[in-house]
Write a protein that holds these residues in place. Structure first.
Motif, PDB file in Angstrom:
ATOM      1  N   ARG A  13      14.418   1.738 -13.334  1.00 11.01           N
ATOM      2  CA  ARG A  13      13.684   2.535 -12.338  1.00 11.01           C
ATOM      3  C   ARG A  13      14.598   3.566 -11.705  1.00 11.01           C
ATOM      4  O   ARG A  13      15.772   3.303 -11.524  1.00 11.01           O
ATOM      5  N   GLY A  17      11.778   5.648  -7.080  1.00  7.95           N
ATOM      6  CA  GLY A  17      10.788   4.612  -7.351  1.00  7.95           C
ATOM      7  C   GLY A  17       9.532   5.109  -8.043  1.00  7.95           C
ATOM      8  O   GLY A  17       8.577   4.357  -8.222  1.00  7.95           O
ATOM      9  N   ASN A  18       9.522   6.388  -8.471  1.00  2.00           N
ATOM     10  CA  ASN A  18       8.301   6.930  -9.086  1.00  2.00           C
ATOM     11  C   ASN A  18       8.378   7.019 -10.611  1.00  2.00           C
ATOM     12  O   ASN A  18       7.440   7.455 -11.251  1.00  2.00           O
ATOM     13  N   TRP A 266       7.702   5.563   8.671  1.00  2.00           N
ATOM     14  CA  TRP A 266       6.798   4.398   8.590  1.00  2.00           C
ATOM     15  C   TRP A 266       5.570   4.608   9.482  1.00  2.00           C
ATOM     16  O   TRP A 266       4.443   4.335   9.087  1.00  2.00           O
ATOM     17  N   ARG A 269       3.243   7.084   7.958  1.00  2.00           N
ATOM     18  CA  ARG A 269       2.520   6.533   6.803  1.00  2.00           C
ATOM     19  C   ARG A 269       1.361   5.662   7.305  1.00  2.00           C
ATOM     20  O   ARG A 269       0.275   5.673   6.740  1.00  2.00           O
ATOM     21  N   ARG A 306      14.155   6.895   1.675  1.00  2.00           N
ATOM     22  CA  ARG A 306      13.745   7.244   0.307  1.00  2.00           C
ATOM     23  C   ARG A 306      12.545   8.185   0.319  1.00  2.00           C
ATOM     24  O   ARG A 306      11.637   8.038   1.136  1.00  2.00           O
ATOM     25  N   ARG A 370       8.630   8.153   0.457  1.00  2.00           N
ATOM     26  CA  ARG A 370       8.273   7.306  -0.684  1.00  2.00           C
ATOM     27  C   ARG A 370       7.086   6.410  -0.318  1.00  2.00           C
ATOM     28  O   ARG A 370       7.059   5.810   0.747  1.00  2.00           O
ATOM     29  N   GLY A 371       6.104   6.366  -1.213  1.00  2.00           N
ATOM     30  CA  GLY A 371       4.959   5.499  -0.969  1.00  2.00           C
ATOM     31  C   GLY A 371       3.793   6.202  -0.279  1.00  2.00           C
ATOM     32  O   GLY A 371       2.745   5.602  -0.100  1.00  2.00           O
ATOM     33  N   THR A 372       3.963   7.482   0.119  1.00  2.00           N
ATOM     34  CA  THR A 372       2.817   8.227   0.659  1.00  2.00           C
ATOM     35  C   THR A 372       2.314   9.149  -0.445  1.00  2.00           C
ATOM     36  O   THR A 372       3.089   9.602  -1.285  1.00  2.00           O
ATOM     37  N   TYR A 374       1.685  12.199  -2.427  1.00  2.00           N
ATOM     38  CA  TYR A 374       2.308  13.524  -2.339  1.00  2.00           C
ATOM     39  C   TYR A 374       1.600  14.572  -3.198  1.00  2.00           C
ATOM     40  O   TYR A 374       1.866  15.761  -3.085  1.00  2.00           O
TER      41      TYR A 374
END
Length: 439
Positions: A13, A17-18, A266, A269, A306, A370-372, A374
């Motif tokens: 990875r 993380g994508n 955070w 998000r 991240r 990261r994790g939102t 985009y």
């Protein structure tokens, strides 16, 4: 920090993380000979080959289901030549180690990017850069390269030896071979004074040409949903050294730029509607400061939050207009953007696939936590960048293909012809290279 650690069952990875991949096998050669043997063996087994650094690319440039070559044993300085002012390093050497080793020897690179986790070969192969009026990307400081080509032979190149390979391989995308060593130009260690200060967005745009011309290294961050930026000017200094104190450094670089920023991400998000208010707080948190230190301590900073990133190079004269369009788009879109937009510059260089190839360039980088999601933001931003013949960073998210690149890179054909010569069987191909260079 390093993302080269494999996940479960041999999955690789990247840092963002994508991107993930499941190579058939992973090899960590301890010498150039071992690496060359691994390349030959892969070809015999009908497997593709990719080398990977620390996974700081957000594209799948290093992903493969074939043989993944990890360079962690190919590290260290091979030699310093003080008469020619060059240093030769193994390809897997992290920039962090190169910078500290050079400083101990009283030497430094002229310019660098703002993080130093990457390997020297990963950073240069994707065109990593900092900001500079006269000094260009890390790859533009390369004086010589050694690479293992598709037939398993070791090829060295410089301005004098294999100059046509040298012209392209400094930013080779991993398409021409596996880089095993790089020779960089260095100079005696010097001091930089950094001046960081908030400045209204409109003032930065109005005075951009002047700010660029008056400073060796100028950059700024704009906080979407606000009229605020944070500017940074780095210029050479006669000294004395005045580093950021440990407490101030911890508060500004760790607590505000990583700790509080992480919490704000955070929160954003969890409650996207609160992002504009958070952005206003973030943009006011950083106050003006000035400090003087050796280059890598001024150019680079830790990045623990991240994110996923898209960055485009536009012609420098198109920067102000491009940024105004980006701001209008964000204001009208209903998007909630919690990460600042980063703006830097580079002078034109002579590397075939450099984002600054043949033109003075300005870089605009957009990020999302990261994790939102985009995609909507990046798609809208990319539409603006490509309207200005933007060139995306090879290691950051983009949707462009070979047909587009053949229009925005005058020397694109020169690169693909060289690839045909060095890798006719496409041993180093993967999905990403098929898209950006054509089959």
């Amino acid at each position: 920090m390093s993302s080269t650690a494999s996940g479960k069952n041999g999955t690789w990875r990247n840092w963002g993380g994508n991107v993930s991949a499941r190579p058939a096998r992973q090899v960590a050669p301890a010498s150039v000979e071992e690496l060359a043997a691994a390349v030959r063996r892969a070809a015999e087994d009908g497997l593709k080959v990719k080398a990977v650094g620390t996974g700081h690319s957000f594209t799948s440039i290093a992903a493969t289901d074939g043989v993944l070559i990890r360079p962690q044993l190919l590290t260290g300085i091979r030699g310093i030549d003080r008469s020619s002012m060059t240093v030769t390093v193994e390809a897997g050497t992290p920039l962090k180690r190169l910078n500290t080793a050079l400083a101990r020897e009283g030497l430094s690179l002229t310019n660098m990017g703002d993080i130093m986790e990457q390997t020297v070969s990963g950073a240069t192969s994707t065109g990593t850069h900092g900001t500079g009026r006269d000094s260009a990307s890390i790859a533009a400081q390369i004086k010589g390269l050694e690479l293992v080509t598709a037939d398993g032979s070791v090829l060295t190149c410089s301005e004098k030896e294999n100059p046509e390979v040298f012209a392209a391989a400094r930013i080779g995308l991993g398409a021409l071979g596996v880089v095993t060593a790089i020779t960089f130009a260095v100079e005696p260690l010097f001091l930089l004074t950094a001046r960081e200060e908030p400045m209204p967005f409109e003032r930065v745009l109005a005075e951009f040409d002047q700010l660029w011309a008056e400073n060796e290294h100028f950059e700024f961050y704009w906080f979407p949903h606000t009229g605020s930026t944070n500017t940074k000017r780095n210029n050479r200094s006669a000294g004395p050294e005045q580093p950021v104190g440990p407490l101030a450094g911890w508060f500004e670089d760790e607590f505000l730029s990583n700790g509080v920023f992480q919490v704000a991400q955070w929160a954003g998000r969890a409650v996207p509607a609160g992002i504009p208010a958070l952005a206003r707080v973030s943009s006011r948190a950083l106050s003006a400061r000035s400090y003087t230190d050796i280059p890598y301590k001024v150019f680079t900073s830790p990045r623990r939050v991240r994110f996923v990133e898209m960055e485009y190079a536009v012609p420098r004269e198109a920067l102000v207009e491009t940024l105004r369009e980006l701001r209008t788009m964000v204001d009208r879109s209903g998007l909630r953007v919690s990460f600042p937009v980063e703006v830097r510059t580079a002078p034109a260089d002579d590397i075939a696939l450099s984002t600054a190839s043949g033109r003075d360039s300005a870089y605009i980088a957009v990020h999302m936590f990261r994790g939102t999601p985009y995609q909507a933001y990046f798609t809208a931003a990319e539409r603006i960048f490509t309207a200005h013949e933007g060139r995306p960073h090879w290691g950051k998210v983009h949707t462009r293909d070979a047909e587009y690149f053949s229009r925005v890179y005058p020397r694109f054909g020169e690169f693909t012809e060289l690839r045909n010569r060095l890798d006719p069987e496409r041993l180093f191909q993967n999905d990403y290279l098929r898209r950006v260079l054509g089959a």
